[in-house]
Design an enzyme around this catalytic site. Structure first.
Site, PDB file in Angstrom:
ATOM      1  N   ASN A 182      -7.366   1.213   9.619  1.00 17.24           N
ATOM      2  CA  ASN A 182      -6.511   1.583  10.338  1.00 17.24           C
ATOM      3  C   ASN A 182      -6.625   1.329  11.910  1.00 17.24           C
ATOM      4  O   ASN A 182      -7.546   1.848  12.387  1.00 17.24           O
ATOM      5  CB  ASN A 182      -5.799   2.585  10.255  1.00 17.24           C
ATOM      6  CG  ASN A 182      -5.135   2.955   8.702  1.00 17.24           C
ATOM      7  OD1 ASN A 182      -5.341   2.157   7.919  1.00 17.24           O
ATOM      8  ND2 ASN A 182      -4.709   4.281   8.339  1.00 17.24           N
ATOM      9  N   TYR A 237      -4.868   1.406  15.811  1.00 20.63           N
ATOM     10  CA  TYR A 237      -3.593   1.546  16.537  1.00 20.63           C
ATOM     11  C   TYR A 237      -3.873   1.272  18.092  1.00 20.63           C
ATOM     12  O   TYR A 237      -2.832   0.793  18.711  1.00 20.63           O
ATOM     13  CB  TYR A 237      -2.927   2.961  16.368  1.00 20.63           C
ATOM     14  CG  TYR A 237      -2.261   2.983  15.039  1.00 20.63           C
ATOM     15  CD1 TYR A 237      -1.122   2.390  14.764  1.00 20.63           C
ATOM     16  CD2 TYR A 237      -2.950   3.619  14.256  1.00 20.63           C
ATOM     17  CE1 TYR A 237      -0.398   2.448  13.508  1.00 20.63           C
ATOM     18  CE2 TYR A 237      -2.344   3.685  12.821  1.00 20.63           C
ATOM     19  CZ  TYR A 237      -1.022   2.933  12.496  1.00 20.63           C
ATOM     20  OH  TYR A 237      -0.227   2.936  11.234  1.00 20.63           O
ATOM     21  N   GLU A 263      -7.527   8.355   6.476  1.00 26.95           N
ATOM     22  CA  GLU A 263      -8.238   8.789   7.862  1.00 26.95           C
ATOM     23  C   GLU A 263      -8.583  10.469   7.565  1.00 26.95           C
ATOM     24  O   GLU A 263      -7.909  11.096   8.159  1.00 26.95           O
ATOM     25  CB  GLU A 263      -6.851   8.920   8.616  1.00 26.95           C
ATOM     26  CG  GLU A 263      -6.156   7.186   8.890  1.00 26.95           C
ATOM     27  CD  GLU A 263      -5.147   7.431   9.920  1.00 26.95           C
ATOM     28  OE1 GLU A 263      -4.744   8.434  10.463  1.00 26.95           O
ATOM     29  OE2 GLU A 263      -4.781   6.156  10.539  1.00 26.95           O
ATOM     30  N   ARG A 302       0.830  -1.184   0.040  1.00 26.33           N
ATOM     31  CA  ARG A 302      -0.063   0.162   0.069  1.00 26.33           C
ATOM     32  C   ARG A 302       0.633   1.228   0.080  1.00 26.33           C
ATOM     33  O   ARG A 302       1.729   1.450   0.963  1.00 26.33           O
ATOM     34  CB  ARG A 302      -0.824  -0.001   1.078  1.00 26.33           C
ATOM     35  CG  ARG A 302      -1.870   1.254   1.556  1.00 26.33           C
ATOM     36  CD  ARG A 302      -2.805   1.223   2.530  1.00 26.33           C
ATOM     37  NE  ARG A 302      -3.315   2.471   2.589  1.00 26.33           N
ATOM     38  CZ  ARG A 302      -3.225   3.229   3.705  1.00 26.33           C
ATOM     39  NH1 ARG A 302      -2.861   3.200   4.953  1.00 26.33           N
ATOM     40  NH2 ARG A 302      -3.967   4.469   3.652  1.00 26.33           N
ATOM     41  N   GLU A 331      -3.549  -0.469   7.892  1.00 27.78           N
ATOM     42  CA  GLU A 331      -2.308   0.052   8.944  1.00 27.78           C
ATOM     43  C   GLU A 331      -2.545  -0.657  10.205  1.00 27.78           C
ATOM     44  O   GLU A 331      -3.824  -0.483  10.811  1.00 27.78           O
ATOM     45  CB  GLU A 331      -2.279   1.441   9.059  1.00 27.78           C
ATOM     46  CG  GLU A 331      -1.941   2.114   7.796  1.00 27.78           C
ATOM     47  CD  GLU A 331      -1.769   3.608   7.948  1.00 27.78           C
ATOM     48  OE1 GLU A 331      -1.638   4.136   9.310  1.00 27.78           O
ATOM     49  OE2 GLU A 331      -1.960   4.270   7.242  1.00 27.78           O
ATOM     50  N   HIS A 362      -3.223  11.114   0.930  1.00 22.60           N
ATOM     51  CA  HIS A 362      -2.686  10.738   2.227  1.00 22.60           C
ATOM     52  C   HIS A 362      -2.186  12.166   2.560  1.00 22.60           C
ATOM     53  O   HIS A 362      -0.879  11.957   2.944  1.00 22.60           O
ATOM     54  CB  HIS A 362      -1.536   9.473   2.201  1.00 22.60           C
ATOM     55  CG  HIS A 362      -1.232   8.981   3.743  1.00 22.60           C
ATOM     56  ND1 HIS A 362      -1.678   7.488   3.681  1.00 22.60           N
ATOM     57  CD2 HIS A 362      -1.119   9.384   4.797  1.00 22.60           C
ATOM     58  CE1 HIS A 362      -1.131   7.162   4.972  1.00 22.60           C
ATOM     59  NE2 HIS A 362      -0.942   8.373   5.519  1.00 22.60           N
TER      60      HIS A 362
END
Ligand code: FCB
Length: 445
Positions: free
Chosen positions: A292, A294, A163, A74, A351, A118
């Site tokens: 994504n 985290y 995002e 990616r 991610e 991005h």
């Protein structure tokens, strides 16, 4: 762990974080060039002028991907590299770079996953109001159209935005990211324009009728845990999740912003940025959802805290170098929530990863056991999700290599490849070998 044979084993990067060559071959400036060159915006004043020099070293990086055994990669396209003023004048040299990169991937049997945006808006468009200006959504659609035209038959997975939560709220409310604006009404406008632009790109994409082409969007999702059993904490944790996750998912999947948030946000915005027909447009089908993940958030009811009356508590337990809590269960919860709220959409984990203070040993090794543990514990949750019938089609480690971590500059290392910034040498960490083995075990050649 048992993963499907055609599972996409990926790693991710983003243009501004790795490419460098900021002033070469006709690239125009983006908001991140301007932001990172503004005093005190990034740690140590770091910028992406050179970054990992991926623009020049992409062949070597492709070889590393092949050694790693990736089946997917990616990356993002720098808008101002291909359209230096953000519109009209195409920079063929810029497009050529991505053509070579995509070729290199395909030659190695690696599936390209292309992120259109991005966070690096051309500065020329920022000067016309950036994402707060509705016209930018049309410029974005034209830019996306250019990429579909050139690479539509080569790239099977397209991601419109990375995002939008971060691009709108950190770029326009907290101001920690480019363009560094601190204004909630602007952030809400930007959020809407990002979603609208997404829908315009999806619409354009459909006109190409690409038989193997799929398009989606990537959201960073979190799980809000109440700080206590008290009712008000439970409710506020839900509300927090509705803001961070729901604000960017509901419009796409249901055609409406979370209604429970409107009265609260009404003191900041009259929502006049929503024009007739916008919500229907945003509500068109996508082919997959990028997620994504985290960390989770522990949320406490705090009526005095503006704008929504919640406070995020300091993370508990084990932390990464970002100060983010290691909490793999949150990933499973996020996947379950998406699946139950929005139906059986294929999910691509675009991610997941961790920064640690990696040390290069004198004999040239990086023993990043904690990163291995982090990735393993999260992949176990992905495996669990698949076993529960949630269609996760792939997983990308953030990141293939250490890189420019936005406001943190080069101080945070997320890579499977260690970058020696003095020489730009790539050095595989222990996690690189671990991931390689895991991929090899599950992929049949
Ligand atoms: C995500 C970004 C990515 C990287 C990781 C650590 O929010 O999409 O570019 O910075 O965080």
């Amino acid at each position: 762990m048992t993963f499907p044979k055609d599972f996409l084993w990926g790693a991710a990067t983003a243009a501004y974080q790795v490419e460098g060559a900021a002033f070469e071959d006709g690239r125009g400036p983006s908001i991140w060039d301007i932001f990172s060159h503004t005093p005190r915006k990034t740690l140590n004043g770091d910028d992406g002028d050179v970054a990992c020099d991926h623009y020049h070293r992409y062949e070597e990086d492709l070889d590393w991907m092949e050694k790693l055994g990736l089946t997917a990669y990616r990356f993002s396209v720098s808008w101002s590299r291909v359209l230096p003023e953000g519109k009209r004048r195409v920079n063929e040299k810029g497009l050529d770079f991505y053509a070579r990169l995509i070729d290199g991937l395909l030659n190695r049997g690696i599936t390209p996953i292309l992120t259109i945006y991005h966070w690096d808006l051309p500065q020329a468009l920022q000067e016309k109001g950036g994402w707060a200006n509705r016209d930018t959504t049309d410029r974005y659609a034209e830019y996306a159209d250019l990429l579909f035209r050139r690479f539509g038959d080569l790239v099977p997975y397209w991601i419109t935005h990375n995002e939008p939560w971060v691009a709108s709220f950190m770029g326009h409310f907290t101001g920690e990211h480019a363009p560094g604006i601190q204004d909630l009404p602007t952030a809400l406008t930007v959020a809407h324009h990002l979603l609208l632009s997404h829908s315009k790109a999806v619409e354009a994409f459909r006109t190409f009728h690409l038989p193997d082409g799929k398009i989606g969007i990537t959201n960073v999702l979190t799980k809000g845990y109440p700080a206590s059993d008290k009712d008000e904490d439970r409710q506020i944790a839900l509300l927090f999740e509705r803001l961070q996750n729901g604000w960017f998912l509901d419009p796409i999947f249901t055609g409406s912003y979370p209604l429970e948030l409107i009265p609260i946000l009404a003191s900041y915005s009259d929502f006049s940025f929503i024009k007739e027909g916008d919500m229907e447009k945003i509500n068109q089908p996508i082919d997959f959802l990028g997620i994504n993940y985290y960390f989770r958030n522990i949320v406490r009811h705090a009526p005095e805290a503006q704008p929504l009356g919640f406070e995020i508590l300091p993370p508990q337990g084990e932390l990464t170098a970002m100060g983010w809590e290691v909490y793999p269960q949150g990933l499973l919860e996020v996947l379950k929530n998406v699946h139950s709220q929005y139906g059986s959409i294929p999910i691509l984990i675009t991610e997941n990863g961790a920064a640690y203070d990696d040390l290069l040993t004198p004999d040239g090794r990086v023993e990043d056991r904690k990163r291995i543990q982090f990735l393993k514990s999260h992949l176990e949750k992905v495996d669990e999700a698949i076993a529960q019938g949630i269609p996760v089609i792939g997983y990308c480690v953030w990141s293939l290599m250490d890189n420019f971590e936005w406001a943190y500059g080069y101080s945070k290392r997320f890579g499977l490849l260690y970058i020696d910034y003095a020489t730009l040498k790539r050095i595989p960490k222990e996690s690189f070998y671990w991931y390689r083995e895991l991929i090899a075990k599950t992929v049949t050649i």
